[in-house]
Design a protein around this motif. Structure first.
Motif, short mmCIF file in Angstrom:
data_model
loop_
_atom_site.label_atom_id
_atom_site.label_comp_id
_atom_site.label_asym_id
_atom_site.label_seq_id
_atom_site.Cartn_x
_atom_site.Cartn_y
_atom_site.Cartn_z
N LEU A 115 1.85 8.09 -4.14
CA LEU A 115 0.79 7.63 -4.70
C LEU A 115 0.52 6.36 -4.67
N VAL A 116 -0.61 5.81 -4.33
CA VAL A 116 -0.87 4.18 -4.07
C VAL A 116 -1.94 4.10 -4.75
N PHE A 126 0.90 -0.99 -5.07
CA PHE A 126 1.99 -0.31 -5.72
C PHE A 126 2.00 1.11 -5.07
N VAL A 127 3.25 1.80 -4.93
CA VAL A 127 3.53 2.94 -4.43
C VAL A 127 4.62 3.77 -5.31
N GLU A 128 4.39 4.92 -5.34
CA GLU A 128 5.61 5.95 -6.07
C GLU A 128 5.17 7.23 -5.24
N PHE A 129 6.47 8.12 -5.24
CA PHE A 129 6.63 9.19 -4.57
C PHE A 129 6.86 10.60 -5.58
N THR A 130 6.39 11.55 -5.26
CA THR A 130 6.59 12.63 -6.16
C THR A 130 6.77 13.96 -5.23
N LYS A 131 7.01 14.87 -5.71
CA LYS A 131 7.40 16.26 -5.20
C LYS A 131 6.06 17.09 -4.94
N LYS A 132 5.22 16.72 -6.05
CA LYS A 132 3.88 17.84 -6.09
C LYS A 132 2.84 16.75 -6.52
N TYR A 197 -5.36 1.08 2.16
CA TYR A 197 -4.15 0.89 2.36
C TYR A 197 -3.37 2.02 2.56
N ILE A 198 -3.75 3.11 2.09
CA ILE A 198 -2.91 4.41 2.54
C ILE A 198 -3.05 4.47 4.03
N HIS A 199 -3.97 4.32 4.85
CA HIS A 199 -3.92 4.55 6.26
C HIS A 199 -3.21 3.44 6.87
N ILE A 200 -3.31 2.21 6.23
CA ILE A 200 -2.42 1.02 6.91
C ILE A 200 -1.03 1.37 6.94
N CYS A 201 -0.44 1.80 5.64
CA CYS A 201 0.84 2.15 5.42
C CYS A 201 1.26 3.39 6.21
N GLN A 202 0.44 4.26 6.31
CA GLN A 202 0.90 5.39 6.85
C GLN A 202 1.00 5.08 8.55
N ASP A 203 0.08 4.48 9.08
CA ASP A 203 0.12 3.89 10.33
C ASP A 203 1.71 3.28 10.74
N ALA A 204 1.69 2.23 9.76
CA ALA A 204 3.01 1.69 9.92
C ALA A 204 4.45 2.43 9.81
N MET A 205 4.18 3.31 8.94
CA MET A 205 5.12 4.24 8.62
C MET A 205 5.72 5.21 9.72
N VAL A 206 4.46 5.53 10.32
CA VAL A 206 4.89 6.51 11.47
C VAL A 206 5.44 5.71 12.96
N SER A 207 5.03 4.52 12.82
CA SER A 207 5.45 3.55 13.98
C SER A 207 6.95 3.26 13.77
N MET A 208 7.40 2.90 12.51
CA MET A 208 8.58 2.71 12.16
C MET A 208 9.70 4.10 12.52
N LYS A 235 3.20 -5.27 3.57
CA LYS A 235 1.72 -5.64 3.42
C LYS A 235 1.35 -6.59 2.45
N SER A 236 2.18 -6.42 1.34
CA SER A 236 1.92 -7.48 -0.07
C SER A 236 2.37 -8.62 0.57
N MET A 237 3.35 -8.88 1.29
CA MET A 237 3.65 -10.27 1.79
C MET A 237 3.09 -10.92 2.98
N THR A 238 2.25 -10.07 3.65
CA THR A 238 1.52 -10.65 4.90
C THR A 238 0.06 -10.99 4.38
N TRP A 239 -0.76 -11.37 5.63
CA TRP A 239 -2.25 -11.94 5.68
C TRP A 239 -2.89 -10.83 4.68
N CYS A 240 -3.67 -11.31 3.74
CA CYS A 240 -4.69 -10.49 3.02
C CYS A 240 -6.07 -11.10 3.22
N THR A 241 -6.98 -10.35 3.56
CA THR A 241 -8.11 -10.69 3.79
C THR A 241 -8.97 -10.93 2.44
N THR A 242 -8.60 -10.24 1.29
CA THR A 242 -9.17 -10.01 0.01
C THR A 242 -9.03 -11.56 -0.70
N ASN A 243 -7.76 -11.99 -0.11
CA ASN A 243 -7.38 -13.43 -0.81
C ASN A 243 -7.55 -14.70 0.17
#
Length: 387
Positions: A115-116, A126-132, A197-208, A235-243
Motif C-alpha cells: 500500500l503506497v 509511505f509504504v506498508e505491506f499486507t497479506k491481503k 510512485y508504485i511504478h518507480i518503486c516496482q521497477d527499482a525493486m525488480v532491478s534490485m 526515492k524520498s532522499m533523491t531528486w524530486c521534481t515536485t519540489n
C-alpha cells in the motif's frame, strides 16, 4: 616524438577519468536502490546533495548521457507498463493519494501486497505491506496519524481508485467520521502520484532483485518487500521534481539526505552488534550479513543473516568491496586492464628494489642475455663435436 607521447598520455588519462566517472555513476545509481537515473544524479551533484570528491570525475559525470549508465539489472528487469490514463488527476490543497499493488511472491512475513500513500506538495512517500488487499483500510486507520505527523500535513482529501476495498461502506463511514473527503477516480483511470510512485518503486525493486541474483547466484523473491521499502526510502532522499529538486526528506526534516548511509541492496556487509547479551565477553562484535535497507522501527539498518536465516537490526554496517560487481564495457575494460598491469608491475618493481632484487624489466633482459649465451655455447659445442 615527445609531443606525441604526451598527447597519448593525456588521452589515456582522459579515458581513465571517463571510466571512473561511469563507475561512480553506476555506483551511486545502485546505492540509491536503482531509483535515480543519470539526469537525477547529475542534478543532485550540481545541487550539492551528492558529494563527489574528485572534481575531474564529477566534471566528466556531467557529460554522460542517459544511455551510458550501463546498469545490467535495470536493462533486464525494467517493467514498461503503461498507466491506465496519461491525464493528471485534479489536485487540491491537502490532497493525499493512496493506491495498492500486488500480488507479489509471498515474503518471509507472508505479505503479498503493498500500500503506497503519497503526501501533498512532495512532503512524503509511505509504504506498508499486507497479506491481503482487504487489509488496506485497516492499515490506513492505524497509520494515518503517523503519516500526518511525519509529513506535517493533515489529510483533508484522499484520492483513491474504485477498488472494492476502497469503496467499501465501512471504510467510507470511517473517512466521513474523521472529516476526510474521499475523491474517487473514474473507471480505468490513474490514481495519480501514488500509482506513479508504485511504478518507480516496482521497477527499482525488480532491478534490485536481479542485481542480488548477479551477486549471490540465487533469487531473493521472498525479500521483495524489503527491496520495495528501500526503493521508497531512497526515492524520498533523491531528486524530486515536485519540489524543484529538493528531496522529500529535506522537505520533511530541513536537513540534507544522508546519501552516504545508502548501500547496495543485498550486498555483503559486516554489522556491528552492540547487544552484549547476545555474545560472550571476548566474542566478535561484527556479524556478517546482507544489506536489506533502513530499519523501519527505529534508527539503523536491517540486515539479513543467511546462515541463521533471520533479519536483525544494526546501528552501524561496513559494506564489502563491490569492485568485482562493477560493470564496464569491452573498450573500457581494455584501458582498465592495461592500467592495472602497469600499476602491478610498478608495485612489484618497488618491492624488488626494497628487497635488493632486480626490477622485472632488468630481470627479463638478463634472462634474455643468458639465453643467447647458452644458445651460442651450444652451437660452439656442436661444431667441436662435428670436427
Amino acid at each position: 616524438s615527445r609531443q606525441q607521447e604526451k598527447e597519448l598520455e593525456m588521452e589515456q588519462e582522459a579515458a581513465m577519468v571517463r571510466v571512473k566517472a561511469k563507475e561512480k555513476m553506476l555506483e551511486v545509481h545502485q546505492r540509491v536502490g536503482h531509483v535515480a537515473k543519470v539526469g537525477a544524479i547529475q542534478a543532485m551533484a550540481r545541487r550539492g546533495t551528492l558529494v563527489v570528491t574528485n572534481k575531474r570525475v564529477q566534471k566528466e559525470m556531467m557529460k554522460l548521457g542517459a544511455r551510458e549508465l550501463g546498469c545490467g539489472p535495470c536493462d533486464v528487469a525494467t517493467i514498461n507498463k503503461q498507466h491506465p490514463s496519461n491525464s493528471k488527476s485534479a489536485l487540491r490543497k491537502g490532497q493525499w493519494t493512496m493506491d495498492g499493488t500486488g500480488k507479489y511472491w509471498p515474503s518471509i512475513h507472508g505479505n503479498r501486497y503493498a500500500l503506497v500513500v503519497v503526501a501533498p506538495e512532495g512532503r512524503g512517500l509511505f509504504v506498508e505491506f499486507t497479506k491481503k488487499k482487504k487489509q488496506f483500510p485497516g492499515v490506513f486507520r492505524r497509520k494515518r496519524r503517523v503519516w500526518q505527523q511525519k509529513a506535517g500535513v493533515q489529510i483533508k482529501y484522499l484520492r483513491l481508485d474504485r477498488a472494492g476495498e476502497h469503496v467499501a461502506k465501512r471504510f467510507r463511514k470511517f473517512l466521513d467520521r474523521k472529516g476526510i473527503v474521499a475523491s474517487f477516480t473514474a473507471t480505468n483511470s490513474s490514481a495519480g502520484p501514488a500509482e506513479a510512485y508504485i511504478h518507480i518503486c516496482q521497477d527499482a525493486m525488480v532491478s534490485m532483485l536481479e542485481h542480488y541474483h548477479e551477486m549471490h547466484g540465487k533469487r531473493a523473491n521472498d525479500k521483495w518487500e524489503y527491496a520495495f521499502r528501500y526503493a521508497c526510502d531512497t526515492k524520498s532522499m533523491t531528486w524530486c521534481t515536485t519540489n524543484d529538486g529538493e528531496s522529500m526528506y529535506e522537505k520533511q526534516t530541513g536537513r540534507a539526505p544522508p546519501l552516504d548511509k545508502c548501500h547496495v541492496w543485498g550486498a555483503n556487509v559486516t554489522a556491528h552488534q552492540n547487544d552484549k547479551t547476545q555474545r560472550l565477553k571476548g566474542a566478535n562484535r561484527g556479524r556478517k550479513g546482507e544489506f536489506m535497507g533502513f530499519a523501519s522501527d527505529g534508527d539503523g539498518y536491517t540486515v539479513w543473516d543467511p546462515v541463521k536465516r533471520t533479519m536483525f537490526n544494526a546501528k552501524f554496517v561496513l559494506a564489502a568491496d563491490l569492485a568485482k560487481h562493477k560493470q564496464v564495457g569491452p573498450e573500457e575494460a581494455e584501458v582498465v586492464d592495461a592500467a592495472t598491469e602497469e600499476t602491478n608491475e610498478e608495485q612489484e618493481n618497488e618491492s624488488r628494489v626494497e628487497n635488493r632484487e632486480q626490477p622485472l624489466g632488468e630481470v627479463e633482459e638478463v634472462q634474455e642475455e643468458e639465453k643467447v649465451e647458452i644458445e651460442a655455447g651450444t652451437e660452439r659445442t656442436g661444431a667441436l663435436g662435428g670436427q
